[in-house]
Scaffold this motif. Structure first.
Motif, PDB file in Angstrom:
ATOM      1  N   ALA A 441       0.838  -1.201   0.000  1.00 27.93           N
ATOM      2  CA  ALA A 441       0.000   0.000   0.000  1.00 27.93           C
ATOM      3  C   ALA A 441       0.874   1.252   0.000  1.00 27.93           C
ATOM      4  O   ALA A 441       0.528   2.257  -0.633  1.00 27.93           O
ATOM      5  CB  ALA A 441      -0.927  -0.002   1.207  1.00 27.93           C
ATOM      6  N   LEU A 442       2.016   1.202   0.699  1.00 31.53           N
ATOM      7  CA  LEU A 442       2.944   2.336   0.686  1.00 31.53           C
ATOM      8  C   LEU A 442       3.466   2.588  -0.724  1.00 31.53           C
ATOM      9  O   LEU A 442       3.572   3.741  -1.169  1.00 31.53           O
ATOM     10  CB  LEU A 442       4.105   2.087   1.647  1.00 31.53           C
ATOM     11  CG  LEU A 442       3.758   2.008   3.133  1.00 31.53           C
ATOM     12  CD1 LEU A 442       5.029   1.785   3.957  1.00 31.53           C
ATOM     13  CD2 LEU A 442       3.031   3.253   3.609  1.00 31.53           C
ATOM     14  N   LEU A 443       3.797   1.502  -1.440  1.00 33.02           N
ATOM     15  CA  LEU A 443       4.247   1.660  -2.829  1.00 33.02           C
ATOM     16  C   LEU A 443       3.159   2.316  -3.685  1.00 33.02           C
ATOM     17  O   LEU A 443       3.440   3.206  -4.497  1.00 33.02           O
ATOM     18  CB  LEU A 443       4.613   0.301  -3.426  1.00 33.02           C
ATOM     19  CG  LEU A 443       5.861  -0.400  -2.898  1.00 33.02           C
ATOM     20  CD1 LEU A 443       6.049  -1.739  -3.616  1.00 33.02           C
ATOM     21  CD2 LEU A 443       7.100   0.465  -3.073  1.00 33.02           C
ATOM     22  N   ALA A 444       1.919   1.878  -3.477  1.00 33.10           N
ATOM     23  CA  ALA A 444       0.808   2.449  -4.249  1.00 33.10           C
ATOM     24  C   ALA A 444       0.613   3.920  -3.897  1.00 33.10           C
ATOM     25  O   ALA A 444       0.321   4.752  -4.766  1.00 33.10           O
ATOM     26  CB  ALA A 444      -0.470   1.653  -3.992  1.00 33.10           C
ATOM     27  N   GLY A 445       0.778   4.253  -2.613  1.00 30.56           N
ATOM     28  CA  GLY A 445       0.601   5.635  -2.190  1.00 30.56           C
ATOM     29  C   GLY A 445       1.675   6.556  -2.740  1.00 30.56           C
ATOM     30  O   GLY A 445       1.388   7.697  -3.142  1.00 30.56           O
ATOM     31  N   VAL A 446       2.912   6.081  -2.776  1.00 28.11           N
ATOM     32  CA  VAL A 446       3.995   6.885  -3.355  1.00 28.11           C
ATOM     33  C   VAL A 446       3.765   7.066  -4.848  1.00 28.11           C
ATOM     34  O   VAL A 446       3.933   8.164  -5.406  1.00 28.11           O
ATOM     35  CB  VAL A 446       5.363   6.234  -3.070  1.00 28.11           C
ATOM     36  CG1 VAL A 446       6.473   6.945  -3.851  1.00 28.11           C
ATOM     37  CG2 VAL A 446       5.673   6.257  -1.581  1.00 28.11           C
ATOM     38  N   ALA A 447       3.361   5.995  -5.516  1.00 25.85           N
ATOM     39  CA  ALA A 447       3.148   6.062  -6.972  1.00 25.85           C
ATOM     40  C   ALA A 447       2.026   7.019  -7.350  1.00 25.85           C
ATOM     41  O   ALA A 447       2.033   7.587  -8.448  1.00 25.85           O
ATOM     42  CB  ALA A 447       2.846   4.665  -7.518  1.00 25.85           C
ATOM     43  N   THR A 448       1.070   7.214  -6.452  1.00 28.35           N
ATOM     44  CA  THR A 448      -0.082   8.061  -6.770  1.00 28.35           C
ATOM     45  C   THR A 448      -0.042   9.409  -6.055  1.00 28.35           C
ATOM     46  O   THR A 448      -1.029  10.151  -6.076  1.00 28.35           O
ATOM     47  CB  THR A 448      -1.392   7.324  -6.423  1.00 28.35           C
ATOM     48  OG1 THR A 448      -1.347   6.901  -5.043  1.00 28.35           O
ATOM     49  CG2 THR A 448      -1.582   6.116  -7.305  1.00 28.35           C
ATOM     50  N   ASN A 453       7.817  10.094  -1.194  1.00 32.88           N
ATOM     51  CA  ASN A 453       8.805   9.029  -1.330  1.00 32.88           C
ATOM     52  C   ASN A 453       8.575   8.000  -0.232  1.00 32.88           C
ATOM     53  O   ASN A 453       7.776   8.222   0.706  1.00 32.88           O
ATOM     54  CB  ASN A 453      10.236   9.586  -1.274  1.00 32.88           C
ATOM     55  CG  ASN A 453      10.459  10.473  -0.054  1.00 32.88           C
ATOM     56  OD1 ASN A 453      10.186  10.075   1.074  1.00 32.88           O
ATOM     57  ND2 ASN A 453      10.932  11.688  -0.296  1.00 32.88           N
ATOM     58  N   LEU A 454       9.298   6.880  -0.332  1.00 36.79           N
ATOM     59  CA  LEU A 454       9.104   5.799   0.642  1.00 36.79           C
ATOM     60  C   LEU A 454       9.557   6.197   2.038  1.00 36.79           C
ATOM     61  O   LEU A 454       8.942   5.806   3.037  1.00 36.79           O
ATOM     62  CB  LEU A 454       9.861   4.544   0.186  1.00 36.79           C
ATOM     63  CG  LEU A 454       9.102   3.580  -0.721  1.00 36.79           C
ATOM     64  CD1 LEU A 454      10.001   2.421  -1.135  1.00 36.79           C
ATOM     65  CD2 LEU A 454       7.845   3.050  -0.034  1.00 36.79           C
ATOM     66  N   GLY A 459       7.931   7.014   7.555  1.00 39.98           N
ATOM     67  CA  GLY A 459       7.963   7.878   8.726  1.00 39.98           C
ATOM     68  C   GLY A 459       6.582   8.281   9.214  1.00 39.98           C
ATOM     69  O   GLY A 459       6.367   8.490  10.419  1.00 39.98           O
ATOM     70  N   GLN A 460       5.629   8.383   8.301  1.00 40.25           N
ATOM     71  CA  GLN A 460       4.283   8.820   8.665  1.00 40.25           C
ATOM     72  C   GLN A 460       3.347   7.668   9.020  1.00 40.25           C
ATOM     73  O   GLN A 460       2.243   7.920   9.526  1.00 40.25           O
ATOM     74  CB  GLN A 460       3.679   9.632   7.512  1.00 40.25           C
ATOM     75  CG  GLN A 460       4.371  10.962   7.271  1.00 40.25           C
ATOM     76  CD  GLN A 460       3.711  11.779   6.178  1.00 40.25           C
ATOM     77  OE1 GLN A 460       2.697  11.388   5.598  1.00 40.25           O
ATOM     78  NE2 GLN A 460       4.302  12.927   5.867  1.00 40.25           N
ATOM     79  N   THR A 461       3.771   6.437   8.775  1.00 40.82           N
ATOM     80  CA  THR A 461       2.831   5.318   8.955  1.00 40.82           C
ATOM     81  C   THR A 461       3.306   4.223   9.901  1.00 40.82           C
ATOM     82  O   THR A 461       2.488   3.430  10.373  1.00 40.82           O
ATOM     83  CB  THR A 461       2.517   4.661   7.598  1.00 40.82           C
ATOM     84  OG1 THR A 461       3.731   4.171   7.008  1.00 40.82           O
ATOM     85  CG2 THR A 461       1.867   5.652   6.647  1.00 40.82           C
ATOM     86  N   VAL A 462       4.603   4.138  10.170  1.00 39.13           N
ATOM     87  CA  VAL A 462       5.133   2.997  10.924  1.00 39.13           C
ATOM     88  C   VAL A 462       5.753   3.480  12.236  1.00 39.13           C
ATOM     89  O   VAL A 462       6.620   4.361  12.235  1.00 39.13           O
ATOM     90  CB  VAL A 462       6.193   2.227  10.104  1.00 39.13           C
ATOM     91  CG1 VAL A 462       6.709   1.037  10.909  1.00 39.13           C
ATOM     92  CG2 VAL A 462       5.601   1.757   8.774  1.00 39.13           C
ATOM     93  N   GLN A 463       5.307   2.899  13.332  1.00 39.99           N
ATOM     94  CA  GLN A 463       5.880   3.200  14.649  1.00 39.99           C
ATOM     95  C   GLN A 463       6.182   1.893  15.381  1.00 39.99           C
ATOM     96  O   GLN A 463       5.582   0.854  15.102  1.00 39.99           O
ATOM     97  CB  GLN A 463       4.910   4.036  15.499  1.00 39.99           C
ATOM     98  CG  GLN A 463       4.625   5.432  14.973  1.00 39.99           C
ATOM     99  CD  GLN A 463       3.535   5.443  13.917  1.00 39.99           C
ATOM    100  OE1 GLN A 463       2.556   4.703  14.052  1.00 39.99           O
ATOM    101  NE2 GLN A 463       3.696   6.260  12.892  1.00 39.99           N
ATOM    102  N   THR A 464       7.120   1.975  16.329  1.00 39.53           N
ATOM    103  CA  THR A 464       7.392   0.857  17.221  1.00 39.53           C
ATOM    104  C   THR A 464       6.454   0.965  18.413  1.00 39.53           C
ATOM    105  O   THR A 464       6.440   1.986  19.114  1.00 39.53           O
ATOM    106  CB  THR A 464       8.857   0.863  17.698  1.00 39.53           C
ATOM    107  OG1 THR A 464       9.720   0.678  16.569  1.00 39.53           O
ATOM    108  CG2 THR A 464       9.108  -0.258  18.713  1.00 39.53           C
TER     109      THR A 464
END
Length: 509
Positions: A441-448, A453-454, A459-464
């Motif tokens: 989904a991240l790839l699709a979001g960057v492409a659109t 960028n990745l 940075g905006q979607t993944v947290q520990t």
């Protein structure tokens, strides 16, 4: 508001998940895969049925998010790698799809070993062989179903077949090519490798290669009618599941390490360039951004737990599903070392690929006595998958400083702490519950254009969300058990060949 959808077609389950720009799971759906076993050791799927399940999950995920198909701005697909999804010129499947756990090509693989070809194959691909990889399946088909070649137009991997059904376009990406396998340095198919593996006649049936994050096509009119997505919605090429899971937990920097607690435990290390150490073992796959992922898998991952529960039983919830919280309480009441019981968790019929190669290796409980209960055996299963994970990372070219767990088992605090204690590493758990779906989904979001960028997308979607430190009191005790685990697996390897020779019918062994 804009959304993207990630489809993760696994060996056991297919999922569709709708994400917003924060990476939040806004709606999801899943279906159990329908596995066909026309002969012992075979693992097939009906491609049409798999497509229907994919359609159902897409529609339900969009509905669960409370949006319409027109709100989806991009689609990404991840799937298990290997196997063969073969279609003719009309786009019809010429036979059932063969999936990676399939064992039928074991004889072809062992013939390559006897011929002394494994070193050259590994030198080109960076991959050890297993019966269910694409070239082994094609070699078997050439020998046993030669008419398939005449009818075949293109050989696809699982994600590529689903993307074809969505867009009508035929292509693959470097990550899936890695497990065909292909030339890992060139990130493309290898005619030499196909010839060595006995699949040389299939060279012209391999699809073109597009970058993983490239828009490979738009939703077709037919697919729009079936799924409810809008005609022309961009669909990116996508990723094999191993690479997608790494991206979905934000592990893209060289030196990052993760273990996917799935059907196979994929013990993975991110690299800036191809590194084939240890030679002859495991896998080396392409990643986006010119990265690579080195994997030393325990091919008997959570299927070891599935096997144990099917044979020995365990606590269940009122709805009939396994009660893993209750199981953890039972296993947690047993001291470290499982009352002296060790499990060699090699129940997969494909054998062991890392940290040693032995197609005939099988598992065994060791140390059972009159005092042994089912709870002792259960704890031994939990510990065994931790031991085998450490066993693999001990052979990696770089020692990681921490380890990220993903997959269903990563949500278990009991198991995560056990991994920390046995592997002697801090264990981190990412916010992504569906890391494979999020990765594509991240790839699709960057492409659109949802993210520039990745790096920004991650940075905006993944947290520990959790971190487990090794318990200093547990480590000395586990050191002894880990040492015994390694000694036992070496001894039992010597028995595996004799056991296989004594067992009638290789595919029932």
């Amino acid at each position: 508001m804009s959304f993207v959808i990630g489809i993760d077609k696994g060996t056991s389950v297919i999922k569709a998940v709708v994400f917003d720009v924060s990476g939040r799971d806004c709606g999801s759906s899943q279906r159990r895969m329908e596995v066909l076993r026309p002969q012992p050791g075979w693992h097939e799927e009906d491609p049409e049925r798999t497509w229907r399940l994919c359609v159902e999950t897409i529609k339900e995920a969009v509905a669960a998010a409370g949006i319409s198909g027109s709100d989806i701005k991009g689609v990404g697909i991840a799937a298990h790698m290997g196997g063969a999804w073969i279609i003719d010129k009309d786009g019809q499947a010429v036979r059932n799809a063969v999936c990676w756990p399939d064992e039928r090509a074991q004889a072809e693989q062992m013939a390559l070993e006897r011929a002394g070809l494994l070193d050259r194959i590994f030198a080109i691909s960076g991959n050890g062989l297993m019966p269910g990889i694409t070239l082994m399946v094609l070699a078997w088909l050439s020998r046993h179903e030669p008419d398939i070649l005449d009818r075949a137009h293109v050989v696809l991997c699982a994600k590529d077949y689903l993307r074809y059904r969505l867009t009508g376009g035929l292509a693959t990406d470097p990550s899936d090519v890695s497990f065909v396998p292909g030339d890992i340095d060139r990130r493309e198919h290898s005619a030499e490798l196909m010839s060595l593996c006995g699949a040389g006649d299939w060279v012209e049936r391999m699809p073109r290669i597009l970058e993983s994050g490239e828009v490979a096509g738009g939703i077709s009119a037919n697919a729009a009618t079936e799924t409810g997505l809008s005609v022309g919605t961009p669909v990116v090429t996508g990723l094999g599941d191993a690479s997608a899971n790494a991206l979905g937990v934000g592990r893209m920097r060289p030196g990052d390490a993760l273990t996917v607690l799935g059907t196979s435990c994929l013990n993975s290390l991110i690299l800036a360039k191809p590194n084939r150490d240890p030679p002859g073992l495991g896998f080396l796959f392409a990643m986006p951004c010119e990265r690579y992922i080195r994997i030393l898998p325990n091919t008997s991952g959570t299927i070891t737990m599935d096997w144990f529960l099917e044979r020995f039983g365990g606590p269940k919830k009122p709805d009939g599903t396994w009660d893993f919280s209750a199981m953890e309480q039972l296993a947690g009441a047993v001291p470290r070392g499982a009352g002296g019981v060790l499990l060699l968790p090699y129940v997969n019929g494909s054998g062991v690929l890392a940290p040693f190669f032995d197609a005939r290796a099988r598992g065994s409980f060791f140390g059972v006595g009159s005092h042994t209960t089912r709870d002792h055996l259960l704890r031994a299963v939990y510990e065994a998958l931790c031991f085998s994970t450490r066993d693999c990372f001990e052979s990696m070219p770089v020692k990681p400083s921490s380890l990220t767990l993903t997959g269903g088992g990563s949500r278990s605090a009991f198991w995560a702490q056990m991994f920390a204690d046995i592997c002697r590493l801090p264990i981190e758990v990412s916010s992504a519950k569906e890391s494979g779906a999020l990765g594509v989904a991240l790839l699709a979001g960057v492409a659109t254009g949802l993210w520039p960028n990745l790096e920004t997308a991650i940075g905006q979607t993944v947290q520990t969300v959790a971190r487990y430190e090794p318990d200093p009191q547990a480590q000395p005790e586990y050191e002894g058990w880990f040492s015994l685990f390694r000694e036992a697996r070496d001894v039992y390897r010597g028995y595996s060949g004799r056991r296989a020779d004594l067992t009638s019918g290789a595919l029932t062994a």
